[in-house]
Motif scaffolding. Structure first.
Motif, PDB file in Angstrom:
ATOM      1  N   PHE A 325      32.209  -2.730  -5.793  1.00 13.38           N
ATOM      2  CA  PHE A 325      31.212  -1.949  -5.085  1.00 13.38           C
ATOM      3  C   PHE A 325      30.121  -2.851  -4.499  1.00 13.38           C
ATOM      4  N   GLY A 326      29.912  -4.032  -5.092  1.00 10.53           N
ATOM      5  CA  GLY A 326      28.848  -4.915  -4.625  1.00 10.53           C
ATOM      6  C   GLY A 326      29.213  -5.779  -3.441  1.00 10.53           C
ATOM      7  N   ALA A 327      30.494  -5.815  -3.078  1.00 13.45           N
ATOM      8  CA  ALA A 327      30.897  -6.612  -1.924  1.00 13.45           C
ATOM      9  C   ALA A 327      30.174  -6.109  -0.685  1.00 13.45           C
ATOM     10  N   GLY A 328      29.676  -7.025   0.109  1.00 14.95           N
ATOM     11  CA  GLY A 328      28.906  -6.643   1.282  1.00 14.95           C
ATOM     12  C   GLY A 328      27.412  -6.687   1.060  1.00 14.95           C
ATOM     13  N   THR A 329      26.978  -7.026  -0.157  1.00 14.30           N
ATOM     14  CA  THR A 329      25.550  -7.168  -0.430  1.00 14.30           C
ATOM     15  C   THR A 329      24.963  -8.259   0.464  1.00 14.30           C
ATOM     16  N   GLN A 330      23.871  -7.969   1.119  1.00 11.86           N
ATOM     17  CA  GLN A 330      23.255  -8.956   2.001  1.00 11.86           C
ATOM     18  C   GLN A 330      22.592 -10.063   1.197  1.00 11.86           C
ATOM     19  N   LEU A 331      22.797 -11.302   1.617  1.00 10.10           N
ATOM     20  CA  LEU A 331      22.193 -12.438   0.949  1.00 10.10           C
ATOM     21  C   LEU A 331      20.722 -12.552   1.338  1.00 10.10           C
ATOM     22  N   VAL A 332      19.927 -13.037   0.391  1.00  8.32           N
ATOM     23  CA  VAL A 332      18.495 -13.206   0.611  1.00  8.32           C
ATOM     24  C   VAL A 332      18.150 -14.688   0.529  1.00  8.32           C
ATOM     25  N   THR A 333      16.909 -15.033   0.222  1.00  3.40           N
ATOM     26  CA  THR A 333      16.478 -16.430   0.236  1.00  3.40           C
ATOM     27  C   THR A 333      15.668 -16.770  -1.003  1.00  3.40           C
ATOM     28  N   ILE A 334      15.438 -18.063  -1.181  1.00  6.26           N
ATOM     29  CA  ILE A 334      14.390 -18.536  -2.090  1.00  6.26           C
ATOM     30  C   ILE A 334      13.377 -19.273  -1.230  1.00  6.26           C
ATOM     31  N   LYS A 335      12.119 -18.889  -1.386  1.00  4.86           N
ATOM     32  CA  LYS A 335      11.057 -19.417  -0.547  1.00  4.86           C
ATOM     33  C   LYS A 335       9.965 -20.040  -1.412  1.00  4.86           C
ATOM     34  N   VAL A 336       9.077 -20.780  -0.761  1.00  3.13           N
ATOM     35  CA  VAL A 336       7.853 -21.267  -1.385  1.00  3.13           C
ATOM     36  C   VAL A 336       6.699 -20.820  -0.505  1.00  3.13           C
ATOM     37  N   ALA A 337       5.616 -20.334  -1.128  1.00  6.32           N
ATOM     38  CA  ALA A 337       4.468 -19.841  -0.373  1.00  6.32           C
ATOM     39  C   ALA A 337       3.178 -20.381  -0.961  1.00  6.32           C
ATOM     40  N   ASP A 338       2.211 -20.607  -0.106  1.00  5.43           N
ATOM     41  CA  ASP A 338       0.851 -20.957  -0.509  1.00  5.43           C
ATOM     42  C   ASP A 338       0.115 -19.650  -0.770  1.00  5.43           C
ATOM     43  N   ILE A 339      -0.250 -19.390  -2.017  1.00  5.71           N
ATOM     44  CA  ILE A 339      -0.828 -18.089  -2.352  1.00  5.71           C
ATOM     45  C   ILE A 339      -2.255 -17.930  -1.844  1.00  5.71           C
ATOM     46  N   ALA A 340      -2.858 -18.993  -1.359  1.00  5.98           N
ATOM     47  CA  ALA A 340      -4.190 -18.879  -0.782  1.00  5.98           C
ATOM     48  C   ALA A 340      -4.143 -18.411   0.662  1.00  5.98           C
ATOM     49  N   THR A 341      -3.091 -18.775   1.378  1.00  5.82           N
ATOM     50  CA  THR A 341      -3.029 -18.500   2.812  1.00  5.82           C
ATOM     51  C   THR A 341      -1.874 -17.584   3.215  1.00  5.82           C
ATOM     52  N   GLY A 342      -0.847 -17.464   2.355  1.00  6.70           N
ATOM     53  CA  GLY A 342       0.325 -16.678   2.712  1.00  6.70           C
ATOM     54  C   GLY A 342       1.333 -17.432   3.566  1.00  6.70           C
ATOM     55  N   ARG A 343       1.070 -18.696   3.888  1.00  8.46           N
ATOM     56  CA  ARG A 343       2.045 -19.499   4.614  1.00  8.46           C
ATOM     57  C   ARG A 343       3.263 -19.721   3.721  1.00  8.46           C
TER      58      ARG A 343
END
Length: 380
Positions: A325-343
């Motif tokens: 049933f899970g086949a076709g699940t869209q892949l996502v990412t791993i990100k890094v963000a500056d929590i002071a600016t949101g960049r």
């Protein structure tokens, strides 16, 4: 900003049912760009992810160095029927990774620790029950010292329709046996070590009726998000800090899924949105984490968060071919963000949200990277 993780989980869950078979699943929301180009250089460490063998089984671990993005695999030994790697944590300062393998029938699990070059594998504990009942959903390898915190004797309940998973919080020490029981009433909602490897953040549920109004205010400390999570509930999730040697503990703040900063000065937690508090639970404030899926991996020196995130605007929609049933699940990412600016900047552009990931820092990232790539097989 309000977090969108619960929405995404609902979309993924809904589209893992029969109702979604035979038609295209809706694409996930995206994060507006442009991305920063300088954050990877500041986020030194390793992302650990699940890795499939050539036959498609999830039985290896992939380490990706940040910022170089060079990668290699760890191939844990398959002890008898123990083959599938389901949960892991690390690397620690010596490059070790703690991991849990499940057997082929899914009714037994074992906890082990292994060097990042695939050597010195040690089996720590074996539970002859399903993984979600035996060792829970969270595992934490201390950044120094080799201690491993894990859940055991997991019990699931649905009081008043609210799902709660309680467990015994246990710590294994490399130089001490048997394991130490830290709490018998912990919740399987996150574990995080302080950088000294001696103090641990975990979650427990406190009965609302035993709290005074002043103590509730103190635990939520003026954060509307945390106050909202506590309103009308019989129990309130509270993050505690425990000294694992003495057992002394103190309440930090209401919330779940704590992530202690690598400098030990602050803790990122969940109250329906990302909240940052200092290590005494004071000065709470919401932090911007663009496209956050409510699965933070690390907080680097109190200002960079490594986390599971939505795809960035313009990225192609890629779906997993694996699962029923899970086949076709869209892949996502791993990100890094500056929590002071949101960049923010993407570290891993494609990862299955049904899998796990971890982030850790080594004593000498450059030196260890060179050694690993001279002794370990390449990532395929």
């Amino acid at each position: 900003m309000q977090r969108v993780g619960r929405l995404i989980v609902a979309i993924i869950a809904t589209c893992s049912t029969v109702a979604c078979l035979g038609r295209e699943r809706p694409p996930l929301p995206v994060v507006s760009g442009p991305e920063a180009k300088d954050l990877l250089a500041a986020a030194r460490g390793y992302v650990v992810m699940s890795s499939r063998t050539t036959d498609g089984w999830m039985s290896e671990l992939a380490l990706t160095a940040v910022p170089s993005l060079a990668a290699h695999v760890i191939r844990p030994p398959q002890n008898g029927s123990y083959k599938f790697v389901r949960l892991f944590s690390g690397p620690d300062d010596r490059g070790r990774v703690a991991y849990i393998q499940e057997n082929g029938w899914g009714d037994s699990a074992q906890l082990s620790i292994i060097d990042a070059d695939g050597r010195n594998n040690e089996v720590i504990a074996t539970e002859n029950r399903r993984l979600d009942q035996a060792l829970g959903e969270h595992l934490a390898l201390a950044p120094v010292g080799g201690a491993i915190a894990f859940m055991s004797k997991v019990k699931k309940s649905w009081p008043n329709g609210e799902y709660i998973s309680t467990a015994t919080l246990t710590v294994w020490f490399p130089d001490r046996k048997p394991v130490a029981v830290i709490a018998i009433d912990a919740n399987d909602e996150g574990i995080s070590w302080f950088p000294d490897g001696a103090h641990l953040a975990y979650v427990t549920r406190v009965q609302r009726h035993v709290l005074t109004d002043s103590s509730t205010i103190q635990l939520t400390r003026g954060t509307p998000e945390c106050e909202g999570e506590a309103t009308g509930q019989e129990t309130i999730p509270v993050i505690y800090i425990v000294d694992v040697a003495s057992g002394a503990r103190r309440a930090l703040h209401a919330g779940t899924h704590p992530v202690v900063s690598t400098d030990g000065a602050s803790v990122l937690l969940e109250c329906g949105s990302a909240i940052l508090v200092d290590n005494a639970g004071r000065n709470p404030r919401p932090v911007p984490v663009p496209g956050d899926l409510q699965r933070p991996l690390a907080l680097l020196d109190g200002h960079l968060v490594v986390y599971w995130g939505l795809p960035t605007e313009g990225a192609p929609v890629v779906r997993s071919p694996y699962g029923s049933f899970g086949a076709g699940t869209q892949l996502v990412t791993i990100k890094v963000a500056d929590i002071a600016t949101g960049r923010f900047q993407t570290i891993i552009p494609l990862i299955d949200p049904r899998e796990n990931a971890s982030f850790g820092q080594l004593r000498d990232t450059v030196g260890v990277t060179r050694e690993l790539h001279s002794s370990a097989p390449a990532l395929h």
